[in-house]
Design an enzyme around this catalytic site. Structure first.
Site, PDB file in Angstrom:
ATOM      1  N   GLY A  47      38.134  14.110 -98.432  1.00  0.00           N
ATOM      2  CA  GLY A  47      38.817  14.178 -97.143  1.00  0.00           C
ATOM      3  C   GLY A  47      38.905  12.783 -96.566  1.00  0.00           C
ATOM      4  O   GLY A  47      38.158  11.885 -96.972  1.00  0.00           O
ATOM      5  N   GLN A  52      39.577   6.223 -90.280  1.00  0.00           N
ATOM      6  CA  GLN A  52      39.001   5.543 -91.448  1.00  0.00           C
ATOM      7  C   GLN A  52      39.968   4.552 -92.085  1.00  0.00           C
ATOM      8  O   GLN A  52      39.554   3.739 -92.912  1.00  0.00           O
ATOM      9  CB  GLN A  52      38.571   6.570 -92.503  1.00  0.00           C
ATOM     10  CG  GLN A  52      37.470   7.486 -92.030  1.00  0.00           C
ATOM     11  CD  GLN A  52      37.022   8.394 -93.142  1.00  0.00           C
ATOM     12  OE1 GLN A  52      37.576   9.470 -93.325  1.00  0.00           O
ATOM     13  NE2 GLN A  52      36.033   7.965 -93.915  1.00  0.00           N
ATOM     14  N   CYS A  94      30.307   9.525 -97.138  1.00  0.00           N
ATOM     15  CA  CYS A  94      31.474   9.177 -96.332  1.00  0.00           C
ATOM     16  C   CYS A  94      31.998   7.832 -96.803  1.00  0.00           C
ATOM     17  O   CYS A  94      31.231   6.890 -96.980  1.00  0.00           O
ATOM     18  CB  CYS A  94      31.065   9.103 -94.866  1.00  0.00           C
ATOM     19  SG  CYS A  94      32.416   8.633 -93.775  1.00  0.00           S
ATOM     20  N   LEU A  95      33.301   7.740 -97.016  1.00  0.00           N
ATOM     21  CA  LEU A  95      33.888   6.482 -97.499  1.00  0.00           C
ATOM     22  C   LEU A  95      33.703   5.350 -96.484  1.00  0.00           C
ATOM     23  O   LEU A  95      33.735   4.180 -96.862  1.00  0.00           O
ATOM     24  CB  LEU A  95      35.384   6.677 -97.792  1.00  0.00           C
ATOM     25  CG  LEU A  95      35.711   7.624 -98.948  1.00  0.00           C
ATOM     26  CD1 LEU A  95      37.212   7.851 -99.051  1.00  0.00           C
ATOM     27  CD2 LEU A  95      35.154   7.099-100.266  1.00  0.00           C
ATOM     28  N   HIS A 136      33.418  17.605 -91.065  1.00  0.00           N
ATOM     29  CA  HIS A 136      33.162  16.174 -91.267  1.00  0.00           C
ATOM     30  C   HIS A 136      34.366  15.340 -90.787  1.00  0.00           C
ATOM     31  O   HIS A 136      34.207  14.377 -90.042  1.00  0.00           O
ATOM     32  CB  HIS A 136      32.879  15.926 -92.756  1.00  0.00           C
ATOM     33  CG  HIS A 136      32.657  14.488 -93.127  1.00  0.00           C
ATOM     34  ND1 HIS A 136      31.464  14.033 -93.667  1.00  0.00           N
ATOM     35  CD2 HIS A 136      33.461  13.399 -93.032  1.00  0.00           C
ATOM     36  CE1 HIS A 136      31.566  12.711 -93.873  1.00  0.00           C
ATOM     37  NE2 HIS A 136      32.767  12.310 -93.506  1.00  0.00           N
ATOM     38  N   GLU A 137      35.561  15.735 -91.219  1.00  0.00           N
ATOM     39  CA  GLU A 137      36.757  14.941 -90.872  1.00  0.00           C
ATOM     40  C   GLU A 137      37.091  15.038 -89.380  1.00  0.00           C
ATOM     41  O   GLU A 137      37.500  14.062 -88.767  1.00  0.00           O
ATOM     42  CB  GLU A 137      37.951  15.353 -91.734  1.00  0.00           C
ATOM     43  CG  GLU A 137      37.760  15.204 -93.248  1.00  0.00           C
ATOM     44  CD  GLU A 137      37.213  13.853 -93.679  1.00  0.00           C
ATOM     45  OE1 GLU A 137      37.448  12.842 -92.989  1.00  0.00           O
ATOM     46  OE2 GLU A 137      36.515  13.811 -94.714  1.00  0.00           O
ATOM     47  N   HIS A 140      35.150  12.726 -87.324  1.00  0.00           N
ATOM     48  CA  HIS A 140      35.700  11.357 -87.287  1.00  0.00           C
ATOM     49  C   HIS A 140      36.670  11.175 -86.114  1.00  0.00           C
ATOM     50  O   HIS A 140      36.742  10.096 -85.530  1.00  0.00           O
ATOM     51  CB  HIS A 140      36.463  11.039 -88.581  1.00  0.00           C
ATOM     52  CG  HIS A 140      35.593  10.552 -89.699  1.00  0.00           C
ATOM     53  ND1 HIS A 140      34.871   9.376 -89.626  1.00  0.00           N
ATOM     54  CD2 HIS A 140      35.349  11.057 -90.926  1.00  0.00           C
ATOM     55  CE1 HIS A 140      34.218   9.199 -90.762  1.00  0.00           C
ATOM     56  NE2 HIS A 140      34.475  10.199 -91.579  1.00  0.00           N
TER      57      HIS A 140
HETATM   58 ZN    ZN Z   1      33.664  10.462 -93.422  1.00  0.00          ZN
END
Ligand code: ZN
Length: 149
Positions: A47, A52, A94-95, A136-137, A140
């Site tokens: 995701g 991000q 997480c990226l 999670h997304e 963000h």
């Molecule tokens: Zn993330």
């Protein structure tokens, strides 16, 4: 295909809330959505949220391995309108937080309202892994990271 630069901590914009996208702007998002999906897969993510890649707008993409119809999803202005009382705990990465996995407790089931890429409002139920990735997304979009959990 064009890959976008992924923003990592401690970038300030990851901590800022994202703005709602106006209906009139949705038709201009298709290239950005494609690039976000390519960037997500290139980074081995499931995701990705717009903050991000440095844009604080309410847009997320979810990879087909997490969705219910084996397609990549793009969600605009997603909102969780109901959380299940039942929770589940699992490790997440997480990226934007490279090299760290955190055990996060989240609702097992959620109901989400969002706009599709075509600008249509829809509501759906997500469970287990799909629900986890969505939570999670959507975190963000509110400036929340796994290190806060
Ligand atoms: Zn993330």
């Amino acid at each position: 295909m064009s890959l976008l630069k992924i923003v990592t901590i401690p970038s300030k914009n990851l901590r800022e809330p994202s703005q709602e996208i106006k209906s009139a702007d949705i038709s201009q998002l298709s290239v950005l959505i494609e690039n976000m999906i390519d960037t997500m897969y290139a980074g081995d993510g499931i995701g990705l949220a717009a903050p991000q890649i440095g844009q604080n707008i309410q847009l997320i993409v979810i990879g087909k391995d997490a969705t219910t119809n084996n397609r990549d999803w793009a969600l605009i202005n997603p909102q969780i309108i109901k959380h299940s009382w039942r929770k589940q705990t699992a490790e997440e990465g997480c990226l934007s937080v490279p090299g760290i996995n955190v055990k996060v407790t989240r609702s097992k089931k959620i109901i989400v309202k969002a706009l599709s890429q075509e600008g249509k409002e829809f509501t759906f139920t997500a469970e287990d892994y799909f629900a986890r990735v969505l939570q999670h997304e959507i975190d963000h979009l509110n400036g929340i990271l796994i290190v806060d959990k």
